[in-house]
Design a protein around this motif. Structure first.
Motif: not given
Length: 273
Positions: A55, A58-64, A66-67, A70-71
């Motif tokens: 998670a 995914a947040i670092y990637s800023q792919n919403q 994907e975030i 993962e959440l």
């Protein structure tokens, strides 16, 4: 609350209820999933850690998208733990939700009470003060509190937490020069253990050295986990550039050739930045 907000909340509750029902069915002895039925609170620990890190990535990637995915995986771990606990009559998902709700209310007296604050720093100070008062009721000894970090956090994160709490209790260097002296001392002891070939002692000294490095980072306001993650990412980026320039497997190159490729990749990334 507006009619729109009420409708949105109901949709969220419906979705959560569906997830709860699905997990309950997976754990049902009558037609459930053998893998899910075999899980325990302890066996799921690696998955909680893995999903949390995924998670974060995914947040670092800023792919919403994907975030969100993962959440969802992380939320599944919470619901699954609650289901197992409920089956054993330990606690329920309701207990979890009520517990965190009460905690949020207690720790935000400037929102749910009559306390006034003037800045974000004051909010943080009040939070830590209230948190400390709560913990004093359950953790009389600092050592007992620190044990929870060792049990529940990855080593780097645990070390940072431990060093911060120890410093608050007065177990701290007078200045950063003392930390640097400790670093040199631990580095020398690690080198001596290696030279002697005593790997068991070397392991101990390496741990002491890493603990000191984390404390150096703390003194300079640097999070060691974030720093190491950055290094890991840069290493992979440089390796990827090296592989793009290779016409044969890396292991077929000499060390000198690999160093040339490495420095070239390092320079290219520095220019791109």
């Amino acid at each position: 609350m507006t009619k729109f907000a009420s409708h949105a909340n109901q949709k969220i509750l419906t979705a959560l209820e569906r997830l709860i029902d699905i997990v309950a069915k997976l754990r049902s002895p009558l037609g459930g999933c053998p893998w899910d039925l075999a899980q325990t609170q302890e066996s799921l620990i690696p998955y909680i850690i893995e999903e949390a890190y995924e998670a974060v990535d995914a947040i670092y990637s800023q792919n919403q998208a994907e975030i969100a995915e993962e959440l969802g995986d992380l939320l599944l771990q919470v619901v699954l733990q609650a289901q197992i606990a409920q089956e054993n009559e330990y606690f329920t998902l309701e207990d979890i939700a009520e517990g965190i709700s009460e905690k949020l209310i207690r720790r935000h007296p400037h929102v749910f009470g009559d306390v006034e604050v003037a800045s974000e720093e004051e909010v943080h100070h009040n939070w830590e003060k209230i948190k400390q008062e709560e913990k004093q009721k359950t953790h009389a000894l600092l050592s007992e509190k620190l044990k929870t970090y060792v049990r529940s956090l990855p080593p780097l994160m645990a070390t940072l937490k431990i060093s911060k709490q120890a410093a608050k209790a007065g177990f701290e260097w007078e200045n950063v020069e003392g930390v640097w002296d400790k670093f040199q001392e631990e580095l020398k002891e690690f080198q001596e253990a290696i030279i002697k070939g005593d790997l068991q002692h070397a392991e101990t000294e390496l741990g002491d050295l890493l603990f000191t490095v984390v404390n150096l980072g703390r003194w300079y306001g640097i999070d060691p986990t974030v720093a190491l993650q950055g290094t890991n990412n840069r290493f992979i980026q440089r390796l990827s550039l090296m592989e793009q320039k290779c016409d044969r497997p890396l292991q077929e190159y000499s060390l000198t050739e690999l160093e040339v490729l490495w420095q070239s990749a390092k320079k290219q990334l520095s220019i791109d930045e």
